[in-house]
Scaffold this motif. Structure first.
Motif, mmCIF file in Angstrom:
data_model
loop_
_atom_site.group_PDB
_atom_site.id
_atom_site.type_symbol
_atom_site.label_atom_id
_atom_site.label_comp_id
_atom_site.label_asym_id
_atom_site.label_seq_id
_atom_site.Cartn_x
_atom_site.Cartn_y
_atom_site.Cartn_z
ATOM 1 N N UNK A 267 42.707 32.262 45.362
ATOM 2 C CA UNK A 267 43.346 33.437 44.751
ATOM 3 C C UNK A 267 42.405 34.217 43.840
ATOM 4 N N UNK A 268 41.377 33.549 43.336
ATOM 5 C CA UNK A 268 40.448 34.260 42.455
ATOM 6 C C UNK A 268 39.063 34.436 43.085
ATOM 7 N N UNK A 269 38.997 34.239 44.396
ATOM 8 C CA UNK A 269 37.712 34.441 45.089
ATOM 9 C C UNK A 269 37.380 35.938 45.121
ATOM 10 N N UNK A 270 36.135 36.271 44.816
ATOM 11 C CA UNK A 270 35.699 37.662 44.982
ATOM 12 C C UNK A 270 34.696 37.748 46.137
ATOM 13 N N UNK A 271 34.795 38.847 46.858
ATOM 14 C CA UNK A 271 33.900 39.117 47.989
ATOM 15 C C UNK A 271 33.242 40.475 47.711
ATOM 16 N N UNK A 272 31.912 40.498 47.617
ATOM 17 C CA UNK A 272 31.225 41.756 47.321
ATOM 18 C C UNK A 272 30.224 42.037 48.443
ATOM 19 N N UNK A 273 30.410 43.159 49.106
ATOM 20 C CA UNK A 273 29.508 43.553 50.196
ATOM 21 C C UNK A 273 28.212 44.122 49.633
ATOM 22 N N UNK A 274 27.180 44.097 50.460
ATOM 23 C CA UNK A 274 25.847 44.508 50.028
ATOM 24 C C UNK A 274 25.752 45.944 49.540
ATOM 25 N N UNK B 247 43.492 39.007 36.319
ATOM 26 C CA UNK B 247 44.688 39.430 37.063
ATOM 27 C C UNK B 247 45.554 38.221 37.414
ATOM 28 N N UNK B 248 44.905 37.166 37.931
ATOM 29 C CA UNK B 248 45.662 35.971 38.309
ATOM 30 C C UNK B 248 46.252 35.298 37.065
ATOM 31 N N UNK B 249 45.484 35.267 35.963
ATOM 32 C CA UNK B 249 46.009 34.704 34.711
ATOM 33 C C UNK B 249 47.258 35.438 34.281
ATOM 34 N N UNK B 250 47.219 36.760 34.357
ATOM 35 C CA UNK B 250 48.353 37.555 33.896
ATOM 36 C C UNK B 250 49.538 37.377 34.834
ATOM 37 N N UNK B 251 49.266 37.453 36.132
ATOM 38 C CA UNK B 251 50.362 37.317 37.104
ATOM 39 C C UNK B 251 51.111 36.001 36.933
ATOM 40 N N UNK B 252 50.349 34.925 36.665
ATOM 41 C CA UNK B 252 50.997 33.613 36.575
ATOM 42 C C UNK B 252 51.572 33.349 35.180
ATOM 43 N N UNK C 245 36.266 22.288 30.949
ATOM 44 C CA UNK C 245 37.581 21.685 31.154
ATOM 45 C C UNK C 245 38.419 22.492 32.141
ATOM 46 N N UNK C 246 38.205 23.809 32.173
ATOM 47 C CA UNK C 246 39.066 24.688 32.959
ATOM 48 C C UNK C 246 38.727 24.730 34.447
ATOM 49 N N UNK C 247 37.630 24.092 34.828
ATOM 50 C CA UNK C 247 37.256 24.091 36.256
ATOM 51 C C UNK C 247 38.396 23.557 37.140
ATOM 52 N N UNK C 248 39.042 22.476 36.686
ATOM 53 C CA UNK C 248 40.125 21.872 37.471
ATOM 54 C C UNK C 248 41.212 22.877 37.799
ATOM 55 N N UNK C 249 41.608 23.633 36.775
ATOM 56 C CA UNK C 249 42.684 24.613 36.987
ATOM 57 C C UNK C 249 42.284 25.622 38.061
ATOM 58 N N UNK C 250 41.061 26.133 37.961
ATOM 59 C CA UNK C 250 40.659 27.187 38.911
ATOM 60 C C UNK C 250 40.471 26.629 40.316
ATOM 61 N N UNK D 2 35.546 38.973 36.798
ATOM 62 C CA UNK D 2 36.406 38.735 35.634
ATOM 63 C C UNK D 2 37.749 39.437 35.804
ATOM 64 N N UNK D 3 37.736 40.630 36.389
ATOM 65 C CA UNK D 3 38.983 41.375 36.594
ATOM 66 C C UNK D 3 39.941 40.571 37.470
ATOM 67 N N UNK D 4 39.395 39.996 38.534
ATOM 68 C CA UNK D 4 40.219 39.203 39.451
ATOM 69 C C UNK D 4 40.805 37.978 38.727
#
Lengths: 402, 402
Positions: free
Chosen positions: B42-49, B276-281, B31-36, B271-273
């Motif tokens: 804002x919740x995209x993560x980018x991880x380098x190799x 963070x957005x959940x808390x900020x909003x 159900x929560x997909x719509x919200x995200x 998950x941290x990201x």
């Protein structure tokens, strides 16, 4: 395998004990960081907030938590490297190969046996220790994980650690773990129990071209691999099993459902990207070489390190290292020397009882043979540490004279 | 909790059985997909190799595999929501809260007990089932995970499932699992064993404002939370425990070392990201409301769904739902109704013995009470499915008349 970054901190907090210059020998495969930095953004993953939210990765696959892209790249990589048969195998992904080892025990031990099934492995066998500080900030060597502790920690009624495979003589069925090349001593291994009735689990974490000649594709019933040893990405906690019998695979999947309801999808996606780049840069290495190939570059780096270590050991005359037989590597298309991720160093000086303590006196922290089921004359040395640490270790070893 | 996407496939392959229009009731929190999606990048993560390659996340922390950023965001979130005390607690991260549940059993059961320690929970208790197809492509309801199967799967000598807490009368120490709000029935729970000597493990997976009024910060010895129920990101497999006794935390960490040598760093960073957005909003939601807050929006969405379901149930006169007592929610700063992630539906028609089979006749697949340790008059319905599935379910339920 362990205590790399942790030890940075440990050396800091114990500086008052004047051992802050000890070198690290704990075995995070951080040596590979340089390579991945050089590859730049090619292995960067980007995951949006709404992606991969569901528990399920692939509802068509009995291993429903296996990302299809990860499975695809595992098959491609094995095909290019030539180190394992994937045809007719179920791929089971795990949270590192540790979880898959436990899943294999669960799958292979009978549920209604009159007693726990014996689990054996030939010494020296797999063990992971780490450095911790106690409240007084003294350094402590703590065992994190080993075949015996993993097997027995829950006092399972299904299976039980039964020690060194060479000394195992109990009647009845058993599970034998065959780690090849072996951790810690680097030798190619086969089953050591001299009778039938055993079920073999092959841990091939180090069966990659930088460590050992790839003689032929492994074709066993149940084989374990892990990203951490293949690529250096230990923090992803991703391993995989190639399983011939679908019923065994089903039980392993069941174990992972009960244990963690699947495996991180994010880490699988990241691992897929890394394996993809490894495979892309390694095609045709045997024919044309490649200055981009992870395996080609790592092979030459390991060769250099082993030369440095052997030179230091020869100078000191206090120690010895195993001698390996070279073999033809079908991936590199040339003869190659085994050059394991760990060096199994023996102290040949009769006055030294305990090699681990002896080296600690020279500010080198290693892991003694007792952790691996053998005597204290041996220590294990990580060959996959960062450059600075490896070079410092070799330098210190060089100055020890008999 | 389970079988969401899986069921997409199942409905496809069994279309020849004419049940392809059954609605799904398996409980991935999709159900929560719509919200995200609405929250965009804002919740995209980018991880380098070359990032997060080491095993170690934080060498200063006894839980060395805990990402500092994830720990920081867990504390911030609990402080803003007000649902748990974090002061004086060790945070232990796990591969989902399943692994933390097992880690808690390992930590709390004595290693040298004369018999396995009893583990109890009041029925109806936690169970996860899923839909599979057999070789003939018939649908099968398969149990994936439950407190009893998780506890007993390895026949541990340390602990043993001892059934419904209300009926537990054995002398000696025991571990009681308190799930509050409870899965499947949604009620706020306290310990049910009427004597001392028990050790409590609180599973507060659903103690979030969208599901239940936040009456006060939970202040227990050992509390489990999971990202999947809080945010909907089940695929990350990230949970956390708040543990008061450092010795218990140390043993839980030890279990996770033995089980999986830590927890995916990639998923922790993701998950941290998200946290963070959940808390900020969500800061100041109680005072000023927020059309960006995950909890605010999800609370209203759940309220709407419960109204629709209650209206359908009232129309049909065949079923009943639990009645909940409203309470003051300190996060929303208003009275709020409990509106659990699952609806615990009872069939009141005397002619219907088995509610699960009855609903299957109307093309609705639910999970019967027997999976949860109670009778077949009950079924569990997921309230956190995607809109289309939920609406179809309610529509079908509405047409059943006594």
């Amino acid at each position: 395998m362990f205590c790399e970054d942790r030890f940075d901190r440990v050396t800091a907090v114990v500086s008052s004990l004047s051992i802050y210059l000890v070198t690290r020998q704990c075995g995070d495969p951080t040596m590979y960081e340089n390579y991945w930095q050089r590859m730049g953004e090619r292995t960067t993953v980007v995951i949006s907030g709404w992606q991969s939210m569901s528990y399920f990765s692939d509802v068509k696959n009995p291993c429903w938590f296996l990302e299809p892209e990860f499975a695809k790249q595992v098959v491609r990589l094995h095909n290019v490297v030539g180190n394992a048969v994937t045809n007719g195998r179920q791929i089971v992904v795990g949270t590192g190969s540790s979880q898959l080892f436990l899943a294999a025990l669960y799958a292979l031990a009978p549920k209604d046996g009159s007693e726990p099934m014996s689990v054996v492995s030939a010494a020296p066998y797999y063990s992971v220790t780490s450095l911790l500080t106690n409240k007084s900030r003294w350094l402590l060597m703590v065992s994190l994980q080993s075949y015996p502790s993993m097997t027995d920690c829950l006092k399972s009624g299904l299976y039980k650690w039964a020690g060194d495979a060479r000394r195992f003589s109990k009647e009845g069925p058993y599970i034998e773990l065959v780690t090849s090349p072996n951790n810690p001593d680097g030798f190619v291994r086969h089953s050591m129990v001299n009778r039938t009735g055993g079920i073999l689990v092959h841990d091939l974490a180090y069966y990659w071209p930088q460590y050992t000649p790839i003689s032929s594709p492994a074709d066993h019933d149940l084989t374990l691999f892990t990203v951490s040893k293949a690529t250096g990405h230990a923090g992803t906690r991703i391993g995989w099993a190639l399983v011939k019998d679908p019923e065994v695979a089903k039980k392993m999947i069941k174990f992972i459902e009960l244990n963690t309801i699947g495996v991180s999808r994010d880490s699988q996606l990241r691992a897929a990207k890394i394996l993809e780049v490894m495979t892309n840069t390694s095609e045709n290495v045997g024919r044309i070489g490649s200055y981009e190939s992870f395996f080609w570059i790592s092979y030459h780096l390991m060769a250099e390190r082993w030369q440095l270590l052997r030179a230091a050991v020869n100078r000191s005359r206090v120690f010895s290292l195993p001698d390996f037989t070279p073999g033809f590597c079908h991936f590199l298309n040339q003869d190659s020397q085994p050059q394991p991720a760990f060096a199994w160093l023996k102290c040949e000086d009769d006055r030294v009882e305990d090699c681990e303590s002896f080296l600690r006196g020279y500010k080198m922290l290693t892991r003694g043979g007792r952790h691996f089921g053998v005597g204290p004359k041996y220590v294990r040395i990580s060959m996959v540490d960062r450059d600075n640490n490896f070079n410092l270790f070799v330098k210190r070893l060089s100055v020890i004279q008999s």
